[in-house]
Motif scaffolding. Structure first.
Motif, PDB file in Angstrom:
ATOM      1  N   GLY A  77      28.568  65.570  64.941  1.00 37.95           N
ATOM      2  CA  GLY A  77      27.185  65.526  64.481  1.00 37.95           C
ATOM      3  C   GLY A  77      27.061  65.934  63.028  1.00 37.95           C
ATOM      4  N   THR A  78      27.801  66.985  62.629  1.00 32.04           N
ATOM      5  CA  THR A  78      27.758  67.441  61.242  1.00 32.04           C
ATOM      6  C   THR A  78      28.315  66.389  60.304  1.00 32.04           C
ATOM      7  N   ALA A  79      29.422  65.754  60.696  1.00 29.89           N
ATOM      8  CA  ALA A  79      30.021  64.717  59.854  1.00 29.89           C
ATOM      9  C   ALA A  79      29.032  63.590  59.589  1.00 29.89           C
ATOM     10  N   PHE A  80      28.344  63.135  60.622  1.00 33.46           N
ATOM     11  CA  PHE A  80      27.402  62.033  60.449  1.00 33.46           C
ATOM     12  C   PHE A  80      26.153  62.470  59.688  1.00 33.46           C
ATOM     13  N   LEU A  81      25.689  63.701  59.913  1.00 29.33           N
ATOM     14  CA  LEU A  81      24.524  64.177  59.167  1.00 29.33           C
ATOM     15  C   LEU A  81      24.830  64.329  57.683  1.00 29.33           C
ATOM     16  N   LEU A  82      26.072  64.732  57.373  1.00 27.19           N
ATOM     17  CA  LEU A  82      26.445  64.897  55.971  1.00 27.19           C
ATOM     18  C   LEU A  82      26.490  63.568  55.233  1.00 27.19           C
ATOM     19  N   ALA A  83      26.416  62.446  55.971  1.00 26.76           N
ATOM     20  CA  ALA A  83      26.292  61.148  55.304  1.00 26.76           C
ATOM     21  C   ALA A  83      25.027  61.111  54.442  1.00 26.76           C
ATOM     22  N   LEU A  84      23.990  61.839  54.851  1.00 29.38           N
ATOM     23  CA  LEU A  84      22.776  61.908  54.040  1.00 29.38           C
ATOM     24  C   LEU A  84      23.067  62.548  52.686  1.00 29.38           C
ATOM     25  N   ILE A 357      17.408  56.609  67.629  1.00 30.07           N
ATOM     26  CA  ILE A 357      18.084  57.849  68.041  1.00 30.07           C
ATOM     27  C   ILE A 357      18.373  57.825  69.536  1.00 30.07           C
ATOM     28  N   MET A 358      17.447  57.285  70.323  1.00 26.07           N
ATOM     29  CA  MET A 358      17.651  57.237  71.770  1.00 26.07           C
ATOM     30  C   MET A 358      18.826  56.341  72.125  1.00 26.07           C
ATOM     31  N   LEU A 359      18.987  55.224  71.418  1.00 24.37           N
ATOM     32  CA  LEU A 359      20.135  54.362  71.666  1.00 24.37           C
ATOM     33  C   LEU A 359      21.437  55.113  71.400  1.00 24.37           C
ATOM     34  N   SER A 483      28.258  46.257  72.789  1.00 24.32           N
ATOM     35  CA  SER A 483      27.432  45.177  72.236  1.00 24.32           C
ATOM     36  C   SER A 483      26.184  45.734  71.571  1.00 24.32           C
ATOM     37  N   ALA A 484      25.564  46.716  72.213  1.00 26.11           N
ATOM     38  CA  ALA A 484      24.376  47.343  71.627  1.00 26.11           C
ATOM     39  C   ALA A 484      24.713  47.980  70.290  1.00 26.11           C
ATOM     40  N   ASP A 485      25.886  48.614  70.206  1.00 25.11           N
ATOM     41  CA  ASP A 485      26.307  49.264  68.970  1.00 25.11           C
ATOM     42  C   ASP A 485      26.494  48.240  67.862  1.00 25.11           C
ATOM     43  N   LEU A 486      27.100  47.097  68.184  1.00 20.56           N
ATOM     44  CA  LEU A 486      27.311  46.062  67.173  1.00 20.56           C
ATOM     45  C   LEU A 486      25.984  45.560  66.629  1.00 20.56           C
ATOM     46  N   PHE A 487      25.081  45.170  67.513  1.00 19.17           N
ATOM     47  CA  PHE A 487      23.804  44.634  67.058  1.00 19.17           C
ATOM     48  C   PHE A 487      23.020  45.669  66.269  1.00 19.17           C
ATOM     49  N   THR A 488      22.981  46.892  66.763  1.00 21.17           N
ATOM     50  CA  THR A 488      22.115  47.887  66.138  1.00 21.17           C
ATOM     51  C   THR A 488      22.712  48.444  64.862  1.00 21.17           C
ATOM     52  N   LEU A 489      23.993  48.818  64.874  1.00 15.55           N
ATOM     53  CA  LEU A 489      24.577  49.428  63.677  1.00 15.55           C
ATOM     54  C   LEU A 489      24.609  48.451  62.511  1.00 15.55           C
ATOM     55  N   ALA A 490      25.102  47.229  62.746  1.00 15.45           N
ATOM     56  CA  ALA A 490      25.129  46.243  61.664  1.00 15.45           C
ATOM     57  C   ALA A 490      23.708  45.912  61.204  1.00 15.45           C
ATOM     58  N   GLY A 491      22.791  45.780  62.171  1.00 10.68           N
ATOM     59  CA  GLY A 491      21.407  45.492  61.812  1.00 10.68           C
ATOM     60  C   GLY A 491      20.763  46.614  61.030  1.00 10.68           C
ATOM     61  N   LEU A 492      21.037  47.854  61.439  1.00 10.86           N
ATOM     62  CA  LEU A 492      20.466  49.003  60.736  1.00 10.86           C
ATOM     63  C   LEU A 492      20.999  49.117  59.319  1.00 10.86           C
ATOM     64  N   LEU A 511      20.969  56.765  56.705  1.00 12.08           N
ATOM     65  CA  LEU A 511      20.139  57.049  57.876  1.00 12.08           C
ATOM     66  C   LEU A 511      20.766  56.475  59.148  1.00 12.08           C
ATOM     67  N   SER A 512      21.544  55.399  59.020  1.00 13.12           N
ATOM     68  CA  SER A 512      22.204  54.824  60.197  1.00 13.12           C
ATOM     69  C   SER A 512      23.146  55.832  60.833  1.00 13.12           C
ATOM     70  N   TRP A 513      23.879  56.563  60.003  1.00  8.74           N
ATOM     71  CA  TRP A 513      24.813  57.573  60.526  1.00  8.74           C
ATOM     72  C   TRP A 513      24.056  58.817  60.984  1.00  8.74           C
ATOM     73  N   ALA A 514      22.970  59.163  60.286  1.00 11.92           N
ATOM     74  CA  ALA A 514      22.170  60.312  60.709  1.00 11.92           C
ATOM     75  C   ALA A 514      21.562  60.074  62.087  1.00 11.92           C
ATOM     76  N   SER A 515      21.184  58.830  62.368  1.00  7.87           N
ATOM     77  CA  SER A 515      20.666  58.490  63.694  1.00  7.87           C
ATOM     78  C   SER A 515      21.720  58.732  64.758  1.00  7.87           C
ATOM     79  N   LEU A 516      22.970  58.404  64.450  1.00  2.00           N
ATOM     80  CA  LEU A 516      24.062  58.645  65.388  1.00  2.00           C
ATOM     81  C   LEU A 516      24.241  60.134  65.644  1.00  2.00           C
ATOM     82  N   ALA A 517      24.177  60.936  64.588  1.00  2.00           N
ATOM     83  CA  ALA A 517      24.309  62.389  64.741  1.00  2.00           C
ATOM     84  C   ALA A 517      23.193  62.951  65.609  1.00  2.00           C
ATOM     85  N   MET A 518      21.962  62.529  65.359  1.00  2.00           N
ATOM     86  CA  MET A 518      20.838  63.027  66.137  1.00  2.00           C
ATOM     87  C   MET A 518      20.921  62.574  67.589  1.00  2.00           C
TER      88      MET A 518
END
Length: 587
Positions: A77-84, A357-359, A483-492, A511-518
């Protein structure tokens, strides 16, 4: 000749030596291809440890299962939040080129520390002494003192480096494409698809080869492979230096956002129109949007040196237009209409960010309960026994297959059908990912019901023995979530980069990575809330105990399915009202 060169310059961009960048010489898909290769090595280095780290912490650092899981969750979570932070520094003070190089060196240093500790017995707690009939089990104390400081120092240096890379590398690759041409925007879309593909390639190598090395040859070899991978990524990245165009930093985007919000609040009682609004001719909302979009496109691509087009305030988030009223008593907070419009874009994309975030909370189940489910099942494939930590091979393999199919077959077909440049809009891609996450949670609940029925019929409910059911049943939920990850991450990634103002693109992409952390953090919170709510009185909590067969995991998955459905309705509310910066198409 000088005038010709001046016309070919990428205004606002420089090369690796801070000299002007030129069209035809800098940028393009070939330049971005170096970023794609680097992403393979970078994600290998990160996931090789993250996917199996809980085993190292339990087996060698003697953490309890719960402490190990919490440590891994906090690390990721910290690694992805530090993307910000990486995105902020890229926009405000340094180029993405510089931020990546510094971040890679920091991650390399963290991995060196972890490798040295894994190699040296004196830097780890003593091994637990086995028990015998004549002697009780020896002490098995968790790592502490200087050894613990070394462990967490290495982990969080690695997390800092990962965050900087995640916050700069995708934006650096996307900056290589011409924003002002349909061909350039199509190439950028292809880049983001293959960015996720390369991310999955690195993940595949991590959860197969490197995990096997860690389990069979030793963790010093696993950390060593990650260290070598991130080290080799630096010369690969540098090899493309002469081709890169690097966007110059334009100051802190957070300061701009704060200034506009404060100025709008202080000017809330005034009725004076913005001084720099277009007043010489009336503009309809359509013309106003078109004018602003044209201005933004010209500014981002260096075509604005002779233009005199002014920004007109839009009708969306109208209360912010007051920030452009340059009142004498608030001169330090004076804002232009252009700055106001940029802040409006940021505020409009925040609901889309929140709805993902829910995804990512659903995706967090791939490394928690889904792995624990598979560990109770038959994981043999012929003579090969698949370790639970390698189960992400299912989603990453599916992503590697689906990404090229989507880019070369699905997307061209959609463009012919819709007769539009984008074919499938960013928000449609994200929405598709949200729907797939709902389906995956429903499938996960049904598979868990089947697994528990097998345990009941086999009389193994109270046993920890493997059940006579193949772990391939778990692959179903992995495939849908992949599949959900592919559509959402690339789209985001593409949505945030293309919609955000030029001065905030790295931060917005992060923010795409911060969403993953959250999403990871939300998963932990949900488990605590569910156990607290279901464990009242004489009732046993749904998700507590040492035997997964006693859990009510299927109910938890159904709860996730319901929450994801409600989240999708929230997403639809905002997506249907969202107006893209160009073209006005709806999501």
């Amino acid at each position: 000749m000088e005038n010709g060169q001046e016309q070919e310059r990428w205004v606002g961009y420089v090369d690796w030596r801070n000299r002007p960048a030129f069209r035809g010489k800098h940028g393009g898909m070939f330049a971005a291809s170096f970023v794609l290769v680097v992403e393979v090595m970078e994600n290998l280095a990160f996931l090789a440890n993250a996917s199996n780290l809980v085993t190292y912490l339990m087996g060698f650092m003697h953490f309890s299962p719960s402490h190990s899981a919490t440590t891994v969750t906090n690390f990721m979570g910290t690694a992805f939040l530090l993307a910000l932070l990486g995105g902020f520094l890229s926009d405000a003070f340094f180029t993405t080129y510089v931020v990546y190089l510094v971040s890679a060196l920091i991650e390399f240093l963290g991995l060196v520390i972890l490798t040295i500790q894994a190699k040296s017995p004196s830097l780890k707690p003593p091994a637990c002494e086995p028990s015998s009939p004549s002697r009780a089990a020896g002490p098995c104390e968790a790592v502490s003192g200087a050894e613990a400081a070394m462990l967490f120092g290495g982990l969080y240096l690695t997390a800092l480096g990962v965050g900087g890379i995640k916050g700069s590398l995708p934006a650096h690759g996307a900056e290589q494409f011409d924003e002002g041409s349909p061909r350039g925007r199509a190439a950028r879309s292809t880049f983001f698809n293959y960015f996720v593909f390369c991310l999955s390639c690195g993940g595949l190598a991590a959860v197969t080869f490197v995990v096997w090395v860690e389990d069979n040859k030793g963790w010093e070899w696993g950390f060593g492979i990650s260290t070598i991978a991130i080290l080799l990524s630096i010369p690969v990245f540098l090899a493309g230096s002469r081709l890169y165009r690097n966007k110059l930093p334009t100051g802190s985007p957070l300061t701009l956002i704060a200034k506009v919000l404060v100025a709008a609040a202080l000017n809330c009682r005034t009725t004076q129109p913005p001084s720099n609004a277009i007043v010489d001719r009336p503009l309809s909302p359509e013309n106003r949007t078109e004018t602003n979009d044209h201005k933004q496109e010209e500014r981002e691509n260096g075509d604005h040196k002779n233009t005199t087009i002014s920004y007109a305030p839009s009708e969306e988030l109208k209360f912010l237009n007051r920030a452009a009223q340059n009142l004498p008593r608030h001169l330090p907070l004076a804002c232009t209409a252009e700055e106001v419009e940029e802040v409006k874009v940021v505020l409009k994309i925040l609901p889309i960010f929140l709805s993902t975030i829910m995804l990512n909370c659903c995706l967090a189940q791939l490394s928690t309960f889904s792995v624990e489910q598979a560990a109770t099942m038959d994981t043999r494939v012929g003579r090969l026994t698949v370790p639970p930590a390698s189960l992400p091979i299912f989603p990453v393999t599916f992503i590697m297959i689906l990404a090229p199919v989507y880019d070369h077959i699905v997307l061209p077909f959609a463009r012919r059908v819709t007769k539009t440049e984008v074919g499938i809009t960013h928000l449609q891609r994200i929405g598709t990912g949200l729907v797939l996450s709902i389906v995956s949670m429903a499938i996960a609940a049904l598979v868990e019901v089947k697994r528990k029925n097998v345990a009941q019929n086999a009389g193994l409910v109270d046993s920890l023995e493997p059940l006579p059911i193949s772990f391939f049943w778990i692959a179903l939920q992995y495939l849908f979530l992949g599949s959900a990850d592919l559509f959402t991450l690339a789209g985001l990634l593409e949505f945030f980069f293309s919609e955000a103002p030029a001065r905030m693109r790295s931060l917005a992409t992060a923010l795409s990575w911060a969403s993953l952390a959250m999403g990871y953090y939300l998963s932990s919170v949900l488990v605590s809330i569910v156990n607290s709510a279901t464990g009242r009185g004489s009732h046993w909590p749904w998700l507590k105990g040492s035997n997964l067969n006693h859990y009510r995991l299927e109910r938890f998955y159904w709860l996730m399915c319901v929450l994801s459905s409600l989240n999708y309705l929230f997403y639809l509310f905002w997506a249907l009202r969202y107006k893209y910066r160009r073209g006005g198409v709806r999501g």
